[in-house]
Design a protein around this motif. Structure first.
Motif, short mmCIF file in Angstrom:
data_model
loop_
_atom_site.label_atom_id
_atom_site.label_comp_id
_atom_site.label_asym_id
_atom_site.label_seq_id
_atom_site.Cartn_x
_atom_site.Cartn_y
_atom_site.Cartn_z
N ILE A 112 -23.11 1.18 53.47
CA ILE A 112 -24.60 1.42 52.52
C ILE A 112 -23.97 1.85 51.35
CG2 ILE A 112 -25.48 2.41 54.62
CD1 ILE A 112 -24.33 5.28 54.10
N GLY A 113 -22.74 1.55 50.85
CA GLY A 113 -22.65 1.57 49.29
C GLY A 113 -22.03 2.87 48.86
N LEU A 114 -21.94 3.72 49.54
CA LEU A 114 -21.52 5.05 49.20
C LEU A 114 -20.15 5.53 48.68
CD1 LEU A 114 -23.86 7.29 51.64
CD2 LEU A 114 -24.27 6.74 49.53
N GLU A 115 -19.36 4.61 49.49
CA GLU A 115 -17.84 4.74 49.23
C GLU A 115 -17.13 3.28 49.14
OE1 GLU A 115 -15.50 6.82 52.30
OE2 GLU A 115 -17.33 6.86 53.33
N SER A 116 -15.82 3.46 48.56
CA SER A 116 -15.09 2.17 48.50
C SER A 116 -13.91 2.68 48.57
CB SER A 116 -15.52 1.39 47.49
OG SER A 116 -15.04 2.04 46.10
N ILE A 117 -13.05 1.52 49.03
CA ILE A 117 -11.42 1.83 49.07
C ILE A 117 -10.83 0.57 48.01
CG2 ILE A 117 -9.24 1.35 50.47
CD1 ILE A 117 -11.18 2.20 53.07
N GLU A 118 -10.24 0.99 47.12
CA GLU A 118 -9.78 -0.09 46.04
C GLU A 118 -8.06 0.12 46.17
OE1 GLU A 118 -9.34 -0.67 41.32
OE2 GLU A 118 -11.04 0.30 42.05
N ILE A 119 -7.55 -0.99 46.42
CA ILE A 119 -6.00 -1.03 46.56
C ILE A 119 -5.59 -1.91 45.54
CG2 ILE A 119 -5.86 0.12 48.83
CD1 ILE A 119 -5.60 -2.58 50.18
N ASN A 120 -4.20 -1.85 44.86
CA ASN A 120 -3.69 -2.86 44.13
C ASN A 120 -2.54 -3.45 44.69
OD1 ASN A 120 -4.99 -3.40 41.15
ND2 ASN A 120 -5.48 -1.15 41.78
N ILE A 121 -2.22 -4.68 44.98
CA ILE A 121 -0.96 -5.05 45.40
C ILE A 121 -0.12 -5.72 44.52
CG2 ILE A 121 -0.16 -6.39 47.34
CD1 ILE A 121 -3.68 -6.16 47.25
N LEU A 122 1.04 -5.26 44.21
CA LEU A 122 2.02 -5.80 43.67
C LEU A 122 3.17 -6.43 44.18
CD1 LEU A 122 2.52 -3.25 40.75
CD2 LEU A 122 1.02 -5.04 40.75
N GLU A 123 3.42 -7.92 44.28
CA GLU A 123 4.39 -8.49 44.66
C GLU A 123 5.39 -8.52 44.12
OE1 GLU A 123 3.37 -12.37 46.95
OE2 GLU A 123 2.10 -12.74 45.50
N ILE A 162 -2.84 1.51 36.90
CA ILE A 162 -3.03 0.72 38.03
C ILE A 162 -3.26 1.92 38.89
CG2 ILE A 162 -1.90 -0.76 39.96
CD1 ILE A 162 -0.18 -1.91 37.58
N LYS A 163 -4.51 1.76 39.49
CA LYS A 163 -5.12 2.65 40.57
C LYS A 163 -4.68 2.39 42.10
CE LYS A 163 -9.51 4.64 42.21
NZ LYS A 163 -11.18 4.29 42.14
N ASN A 164 -4.23 3.33 42.70
CA ASN A 164 -4.04 3.11 44.13
C ASN A 164 -2.85 1.79 44.42
OD1 ASN A 164 -5.59 5.24 44.91
ND2 ASN A 164 -7.24 3.95 45.37
N CYS A 165 -1.82 1.80 43.70
CA CYS A 165 -1.04 0.81 43.74
C CYS A 165 -0.20 0.65 45.15
CB CYS A 165 0.07 0.77 42.67
SG CYS A 165 1.51 -0.33 42.72
N CYS A 166 -0.12 -0.20 45.72
CA CYS A 166 0.60 -0.42 47.00
C CYS A 166 1.52 -1.64 47.19
CB CYS A 166 -0.39 -0.26 48.21
SG CYS A 166 -1.27 -1.83 48.36
N THR A 167 2.44 -1.48 48.05
CA THR A 167 3.29 -2.78 48.29
C THR A 167 2.70 -3.61 49.26
OG1 THR A 167 4.25 -1.40 50.46
CG2 THR A 167 5.47 -1.26 48.36
N ILE A 168 3.06 -4.67 49.60
CA ILE A 168 2.66 -5.66 50.52
C ILE A 168 2.51 -4.92 51.93
CG2 ILE A 168 2.95 -8.05 51.68
CD1 ILE A 168 3.96 -8.96 49.12
N ASP A 169 3.45 -4.51 52.52
CA ASP A 169 3.38 -3.98 53.91
C ASP A 169 2.40 -2.93 53.92
OD1 ASP A 169 5.58 -5.21 54.62
OD2 ASP A 169 7.16 -3.73 54.23
N TYR A 170 2.00 -2.08 52.80
CA TYR A 170 0.91 -0.95 52.82
C TYR A 170 -0.11 -1.64 53.04
CZ TYR A 170 -1.69 2.90 51.58
OH TYR A 170 -2.64 4.18 51.69
N PHE A 171 -0.22 -2.57 52.26
CA PHE A 171 -1.59 -3.49 52.12
C PHE A 171 -1.98 -4.00 53.93
CE2 PHE A 171 -3.58 -7.83 52.36
CZ PHE A 171 -4.73 -7.36 51.78
N GLU A 172 -0.78 -4.62 54.30
CA GLU A 172 -1.10 -5.05 55.68
C GLU A 172 -1.42 -4.03 56.77
OE1 GLU A 172 2.49 -7.25 56.30
OE2 GLU A 172 1.60 -9.10 55.01
N ASN A 173 -0.72 -2.90 56.53
CA ASN A 173 -1.17 -1.68 57.33
C ASN A 173 -2.66 -1.21 57.12
OD1 ASN A 173 1.51 -1.70 58.40
ND2 ASN A 173 2.26 -0.22 57.03
N ILE A 174 -3.08 -1.22 55.90
CA ILE A 174 -4.37 -0.89 55.56
C ILE A 174 -5.24 -1.90 56.07
CG2 ILE A 174 -6.26 -0.87 53.76
CD1 ILE A 174 -4.56 1.65 53.96
#
Length: 197
Positions: free
Chosen positions: A75-86, A97-109
């Motif tokens: 319904i467009g009220l919220e979003s999850i934004e993640i940045n992946i740096l290899e 860089i907002k919500n920067c994460c590793t590849i492992d963290y991205f896969e867990n999300i």
């Protein structure tokens, strides 16, 4: 007409089953040359055909080592934004860089959102129409683009079906992709538009 390719025995299989090896090579190289793009679409997933979830998303390749993924609530009220740096440790003090994460963290999300662990390396290949790692077998359509990919993974055996492409784009880019895992998990990725930068 369909062409079967096994990437481990690449040239042998392709020449036996597809007369247009150069067409696939040219298409593949064109996809690899797309350095920056943005995709908008919807992911629909089902688990054991009972638990359904639908999420809008934006997937962006900023450069070869930086990807951005935004999941948007239905319904467009919220979003999850993640940045992946290899191949990098994310700088915790980098405000740009907002919500920067590793590849492992991205896969867990992704596993938390979609209840299935998908390899980042494979996902970024599948979304643009490439087969992923070397153990994946694939079938090409009459235009020598991917039609089906079979990929064994630690989390299960994946089948990726390319249901349609944007035929007017150059290179041809996926429009509808279905991902199945051991008949228990189903994902439909509908891409509304591609923005090549």
């Amino acid at each position: 007409m369909h062409f079967v390719v096994n990437s481990c025995r690449y040239e042998k299989y392709f020449f036996n089953n597809c007369q247009n090896f150069n067409a696939w090579q040219k298409h593949r190289e064109s996809l690899l040359k797309v350095k920056r793009y943005q995709i908008r679409g919807v992911i629909t997933c089902a688990i054991f055909q009972t638990h359904w979830k639908r999420l809008s998303f934006v997937w962006q390749k900023v450069n070869d080592e930086h990807y951005k993924f935004i999941f948007i609530h239905p319904i467009g009220l919220e979003s999850i934004e993640i940045n992946i740096l290899e191949n990098k440790v994310c700088p915790v003090d980098d405000k740009s860089i907002k919500n920067c994460c590793t590849i492992d963290y991205f896969e867990n999300i992704i596993q938390e959102l979609l209840h299935l662990k998908i390899s980042f390396k494979n996902f970024k290949a599948w979304i643009v129409g490439l087969p992923g790692h070397n153990e994946c077998d694939f079938i090409l359509n009459a235009k020598c683009c991917l039609e089906k990919v079979y990929c064994p993974c630690n989390s299960g055996n994946f089948t990726i079906l390319y249901k349609s492409y944007y035929n007017s784009s150059c290179p041809m880019l996926p429009k509808v992709i279905e991902i199945l895992c051991d008949k228990n998990y189903f994902f439909n990725i509908k891409i509304y538009n591609w923005k090549i930068q």
